[in-house]
Structure formats: structure tokens, C-alpha cells
Design a protein around this motif. Structure first.
Motif, PDB file in Angstrom:
ATOM      1  N   GLU A   1       0.806  -1.216   0.000  1.00  0.00           N
ATOM      2  CA  GLU A   1       0.000   0.000   0.000  1.00  0.00           C
ATOM      3  C   GLU A   1       0.844   1.272   0.000  1.00  0.00           C
ATOM      4  O   GLU A   1       0.304   2.372  -0.054  1.00  0.00           O
ATOM      5  CB  GLU A   1      -0.927   0.007   1.226  1.00  0.00           C
ATOM      6  N   ILE A   2       2.160   1.126   0.068  1.00  0.00           N
ATOM      7  CA  ILE A   2       3.034   2.299   0.168  1.00  0.00           C
ATOM      8  C   ILE A   2       3.340   2.841  -1.226  1.00  0.00           C
ATOM      9  O   ILE A   2       3.787   2.110  -2.111  1.00  0.00           O
ATOM     10  CB  ILE A   2       4.341   1.937   0.891  1.00  0.00           C
ATOM     11  N   ALA A   3       3.089   4.120  -1.413  1.00  0.00           N
ATOM     12  CA  ALA A   3       3.383   4.807  -2.678  1.00  0.00           C
ATOM     13  C   ALA A   3       4.421   5.888  -2.435  1.00  0.00           C
ATOM     14  O   ALA A   3       4.448   6.507  -1.365  1.00  0.00           O
ATOM     15  CB  ALA A   3       2.105   5.407  -3.262  1.00  0.00           C
ATOM     16  N   PHE A   4       5.278   6.113  -3.418  1.00  0.00           N
ATOM     17  CA  PHE A   4       6.288   7.163  -3.351  1.00  0.00           C
ATOM     18  C   PHE A   4       5.954   8.259  -4.343  1.00  0.00           C
ATOM     19  O   PHE A   4       5.607   7.968  -5.487  1.00  0.00           O
ATOM     20  CB  PHE A   4       7.673   6.611  -3.689  1.00  0.00           C
ATOM     21  N   ASP A   5       6.097   9.517  -3.916  1.00  0.00           N
ATOM     22  CA  ASP A   5       5.992  10.589  -4.896  1.00  0.00           C
ATOM     23  C   ASP A   5       7.296  10.639  -5.701  1.00  0.00           C
ATOM     24  O   ASP A   5       8.258   9.926  -5.411  1.00  0.00           O
ATOM     25  CB  ASP A   5       5.669  11.929  -4.235  1.00  0.00           C
ATOM     26  N   ASP A   6       7.329  11.451  -6.735  1.00  0.00           N
ATOM     27  CA  ASP A   6       8.477  11.466  -7.634  1.00  0.00           C
ATOM     28  C   ASP A   6       9.766  11.827  -6.904  1.00  0.00           C
ATOM     29  O   ASP A   6      10.825  11.231  -7.155  1.00  0.00           O
ATOM     30  CB  ASP A   6       8.236  12.442  -8.784  1.00  0.00           C
ATOM     31  N   ALA A   7       9.696  12.785  -6.008  1.00  0.00           N
ATOM     32  CA  ALA A   7      10.901  13.214  -5.303  1.00  0.00           C
ATOM     33  C   ALA A   7      11.438  12.103  -4.403  1.00  0.00           C
ATOM     34  O   ALA A   7      12.651  11.850  -4.354  1.00  0.00           O
ATOM     35  CB  ALA A   7      10.609  14.469  -4.483  1.00  0.00           C
ATOM     36  N   THR A   8      10.545  11.440  -3.689  1.00  0.00           N
ATOM     37  CA  THR A   8      10.975  10.347  -2.819  1.00  0.00           C
ATOM     38  C   THR A   8      11.541   9.200  -3.631  1.00  0.00           C
ATOM     39  O   THR A   8      12.590   8.628  -3.292  1.00  0.00           O
ATOM     40  CB  THR A   8       9.808   9.859  -1.956  1.00  0.00           C
ATOM     41  N   GLY A   9      10.850   8.853  -4.710  1.00  0.00           N
ATOM     42  CA  GLY A   9      11.344   7.782  -5.570  1.00  0.00           C
ATOM     43  C   GLY A   9      12.720   8.092  -6.131  1.00  0.00           C
ATOM     44  O   GLY A   9      13.608   7.229  -6.168  1.00  0.00           O
ATOM     45  N   ALA A  10      12.929   9.333  -6.557  1.00  0.00           N
ATOM     46  CA  ALA A  10      14.222   9.723  -7.114  1.00  0.00           C
ATOM     47  C   ALA A  10      15.317   9.672  -6.047  1.00  0.00           C
ATOM     48  O   ALA A  10      16.451   9.252  -6.317  1.00  0.00           O
ATOM     49  CB  ALA A  10      14.132  11.125  -7.704  1.00  0.00           C
ATOM     50  N   ALA A  11      14.992  10.088  -4.823  1.00  0.00           N
ATOM     51  CA  ALA A  11      15.980  10.053  -3.743  1.00  0.00           C
ATOM     52  C   ALA A  11      16.377   8.621  -3.408  1.00  0.00           C
ATOM     53  O   ALA A  11      17.561   8.335  -3.145  1.00  0.00           O
ATOM     54  CB  ALA A  11      15.414  10.754  -2.503  1.00  0.00           C
ATOM     55  N   LEU A  12      15.422   7.713  -3.421  1.00  0.00           N
ATOM     56  CA  LEU A  12      15.734   6.308  -3.151  1.00  0.00           C
ATOM     57  C   LEU A  12      16.528   5.695  -4.299  1.00  0.00           C
ATOM     58  O   LEU A  12      17.506   4.964  -4.069  1.00  0.00           O
ATOM     59  CB  LEU A  12      14.444   5.528  -2.910  1.00  0.00           C
ATOM     60  N   ASP A  13      16.144   6.000  -5.524  1.00  0.00           N
ATOM     61  CA  ASP A  13      16.872   5.465  -6.675  1.00  0.00           C
ATOM     62  C   ASP A  13      18.325   5.930  -6.683  1.00  0.00           C
ATOM     63  O   ASP A  13      19.200   5.253  -7.241  1.00  0.00           O
ATOM     64  CB  ASP A  13      16.205   5.897  -7.979  1.00  0.00           C
ATOM     65  N   ALA A  14      18.602   7.088  -6.096  1.00  0.00           N
ATOM     66  CA  ALA A  14      19.944   7.659  -6.100  1.00  0.00           C
ATOM     67  C   ALA A  14      20.854   7.072  -5.025  1.00  0.00           C
ATOM     68  O   ALA A  14      22.055   7.380  -4.994  1.00  0.00           O
ATOM     69  CB  ALA A  14      19.860   9.177  -5.924  1.00  0.00           C
ATOM     70  N   VAL A  15      20.317   6.222  -4.151  1.00  0.00           N
ATOM     71  CA  VAL A  15      21.147   5.602  -3.113  1.00  0.00           C
ATOM     72  C   VAL A  15      22.232   4.761  -3.775  1.00  0.00           C
ATOM     73  O   VAL A  15      21.977   4.019  -4.718  1.00  0.00           O
ATOM     74  CB  VAL A  15      20.279   4.737  -2.175  1.00  0.00           C
ATOM     75  N   GLU A  16      23.443   4.863  -3.252  1.00  0.00           N
ATOM     76  CA  GLU A  16      24.575   4.144  -3.840  1.00  0.00           C
ATOM     77  C   GLU A  16      24.421   2.641  -3.654  1.00  0.00           C
ATOM     78  O   GLU A  16      24.071   2.159  -2.575  1.00  0.00           O
ATOM     79  CB  GLU A  16      25.877   4.605  -3.179  1.00  0.00           C
ATOM     80  N   SER A  17      24.708   1.903  -4.717  1.00  0.00           N
ATOM     81  CA  SER A  17      24.725   0.449  -4.639  1.00  0.00           C
ATOM     82  C   SER A  17      26.132  -0.028  -4.316  1.00  0.00           C
ATOM     83  O   SER A  17      27.111   0.423  -4.906  1.00  0.00           O
ATOM     84  CB  SER A  17      24.270  -0.149  -5.980  1.00  0.00           C
ATOM     85  N   ARG A  18      26.234  -0.962  -3.347  1.00  0.00           N
ATOM     86  CA  ARG A  18      27.521  -1.540  -2.975  1.00  0.00           C
ATOM     87  C   ARG A  18      27.480  -3.042  -3.182  1.00  0.00           C
ATOM     88  O   ARG A  18      26.423  -3.666  -3.165  1.00  0.00           O
ATOM     89  CB  ARG A  18      27.847  -1.263  -1.507  1.00  0.00           C
ATOM     90  N   SER A  19      28.614  -3.642  -3.360  1.00  0.00           N
ATOM     91  CA  SER A  19      28.699  -5.045  -3.699  1.00  0.00           C
ATOM     92  C   SER A  19      28.140  -5.929  -2.591  1.00  0.00           C
ATOM     93  O   SER A  19      28.272  -5.631  -1.397  1.00  0.00           O
ATOM     94  CB  SER A  19      30.157  -5.449  -3.954  1.00  0.00           C
ATOM     95  N   SER A  20      27.510  -7.040  -3.007  1.00  0.00           N
ATOM     96  CA  SER A  20      27.009  -8.028  -2.044  1.00  0.00           C
ATOM     97  C   SER A  20      27.910  -9.252  -1.981  1.00  0.00           C
ATOM     98  O   SER A  20      27.532 -10.289  -1.438  1.00  0.00           O
ATOM     99  CB  SER A  20      25.593  -8.459  -2.457  1.00  0.00           C
TER     100      SER A  20
END
Length: 299
Positions: free
Chosen positions: A275-294
Motif C-alpha cells: 500500500e506504500i506509494a512514493f511521490d516522484d521526489a521520494t522515488g528519485a531520492a531512493l533510486d539515487a542511493v549508492e549500490s555496494r557489492s554483495s
């Protein structure tokens, strides 16, 4: 964001995009009635696919599933092979990659689940992501494993084949076998497999991330520690864990979640992420989080 968080195609069915991973049921090993009740509650909340393995609690998870689920629930049970329980070992499981071991593992799952047919079986490779690596005679060619898996499918013992801890090249090699899902370690902070996710999306293959919040082993990043995740949680009035799971649902339409828990309140919180929705700004901020190796090995 416009991606539906309700349902998706999986193994010829339409299922809820939020299922249940049974690994955590072993925390209720001495409270079996609570474990059964928890799984019944999951079904009440809309869970219609469950992920399990014979090595979860040395068969305990499968036994609970056998007791708790009824035919009329119509729950898709997905199991995996590639490792077996090892109660006396330093780790609670041992690698079992050879074809004869895969067949024996399928038989073990059939027996403990009380079934004559397994709807989906994931072949757990050890090629990528955090965890163990195959050595010696456990280094088995993927083609030999797939030959065994397709033979089991032809025999009617399994219905569909999935892959886990597989590389992009391995998935490409396996596509002719008819792969229905891929389970790899993947989260907002560990997106090594973005190219593989895109291939799965194009091929209508379900993407089922394990360790969806990262941090399963020391040295792995944790989704819940990211400032952008915490800011989104504060803004939406939800938990950082819920934000991390919701991001996965919004990231691609073929993502299916299998979060595990031994707590009923946590189960309800996991189910609510749809049920959780993100607005464009929130979605963009999350997408911008750095990915690190697993890539963290143990054992």
C-alpha cells in the motif's frame, strides 16, 4: 510511480507480489502451534506463495507448511535444492550440488511436505552473492544440473524450475530450460544484478530477491541505515524496513517479495508494504542511493 504492487505472473499463475519466506519459522521450533498459527495468519492476509527448503530448520519449516496449508488455500509452495541439512556441521547446511544429490533433495522435500509434486523448485547455485562457494566435487556444470532438473520435470516430480545465486551468463545458458524465477541477493543498497533483473523482466521471469534489506552478513550494507530510506520512512509514517521492501515492488513489475518473520505483527507490517506509494521526489531520492557489492563469502 505507476507499477502495480498487487499481483504478478509466476509459474503460470497470478499471485500476490508479497509472499512469505519460511526460513524464520525455525525460531518457533519449540512452539510449533505458534508457527502453524503464523502461517495460517499469512494466508488470511493474502499470502498465496511460500518459499521453503528442506534445510530450513532441518525440515521444521516444511513440516509446518504441511500441517498449516490446506488444499483449498491454493498456496504455491516453492522449494529449493543445492544444499542439505547438516545438523552436526559447523554450518547448519552442507552443499549438495551433484545431480544425484539434487534428486535426493527433491525426494526429501516431497516427503517432508507430504506431496507427490513440487510446483516450483529453485536450483541453488553458488556462483554469486554472499554465502558459500562450491569446491571439489561440488563444482558441477550448470548444464548437468539442468539436465537433471528437466528430467524431474518430465517425470512429474516438479512443475517448474527456478535458479538462485546465479550469474547473468548462467541465466542466459539456462533460458532454454524454461526458467520461471530467479532468487538472488538484491536490495536497494546491493544492485549488482541490475542487468539480470532487466533480462528477467524482458523474459517474464519472476525476480525474487533474498536479503531484500541487505545486511545479512557482517560487511554487507543495510537498507535501513540509509539516510534517504529513513527520511522516506519519517515522511510516510512507516518503518525503514517497509520503505526498503516497497522500493523493490516499485522498482520492477516482476519483483516478488518473500520476507520472513516469526512475529505476527511483523508479518502484518510486511504485508502492508503493497500500500506504500512514493511521490516522484521520494522515488528519485531512493533510486539515487549508492549500490555496494554483495560479494561476501562465508565458510
Amino acid at each position: 510511480m505507476l507499477i502495480s504492487t498487487a499481483t504478478a505472473a509466476f509459474a503460470g499463475r497470478t499471485v500476490s507480489r508479497i509472499g512469505y519466506g519460511a526460513a524464520q519459522l525455525d525460531r518457533l521450533h519449540d512452539r510449533r502451534d505458534e508457527a502453524v498459527a503464523l502461517l495460517r495468519r499469512a494466508v488470511e492476509l493474502g499470502v498465496d506463495h511460500v518459499d521453503t527448503a528442506e534445510f530450513y530448520g532441518f525440515g521444521f519449516a516444511n513440516a509446518v507448511i504441511r500441517e498449516a496449508l490446506r488444499p483449498e488455500d491454493d498456496v504455491l509452495v516453492v522449494t529449493k535444492v543445492g544444499a542439505d541439512p547438516d545438523p552436526g556441521g559447523r554450518l547448519p547446511l552442507r552443499i549438495a550440488q551433484r545431480p544425484e544429490q539434487l534428486r535426493a533433495s527433491v525426494e526429501d522435500n516431497l516427503r517432508s511436505l507430504g506431496r507427490e509434486h513440487l510446483a516450483v523448485v529453485n536450483l541453488r547455485r553458488l556462483d554469486t552473492g554472499p554465502g558459500l562457494r562450491a569446491e571439489g566435487d561440488q563444482v558441477v556444470d550448470l548444464d548437468d544440473q539442468l539436465a537433471l532438473m528437466t528430467a524431474l520435470r518430465d517425470e512429474g516430480k516438479i512443475g517448474a524450475i527456478g535458479l538462485s545465486s546465479v550469474t547473468l551468463d548462467g541465466l542466459r545458458r539456462a533460458l532454454p530450460a524454461g526458467i520461471v524465477c530467479v532468487q538472488n541477493a538484491y536490495s536497494l543498497v546491493s544492485r549488482d544484478d541490475e542487468d539480470m533483473l532487466r533480462l528477467c523482466t524482458a523474459e517474464d521471469i519472476a525476480w525474487v530477491p533474498f536479503f531484500p534489506l541487505g545486511g545479512a552478513f557482517p560487511g554487507l550494507p543495510k537498507v535501513t541505515e540509509e539516510p534517504a530510506v529513513r527520511a522516506a520512512a519519517d515522511s510516510l509514517g512507516v518503518t525503514p524496513s517497509q520503505v526498503g521492501l516497497a522500493w523493490l515492488l516499485h522498482h520492477a513489475p516482476n519483483v516478488l517479495l518473500i520476507p520472513g518473520t516469526a512475529d505476527a505483527a511483523h508479518l502484518e507490517a510486511n504485508m502492508a508494504v503493497g500500500e506504500i506509494a512514493f511521490d516522484d521526489a521520494t522515488g528519485a531520492a531512493l533510486d539515487a542511493v549508492e549500490s555496494r557489492s554483495s560479494e561476501v563469502s562465508i565458510g
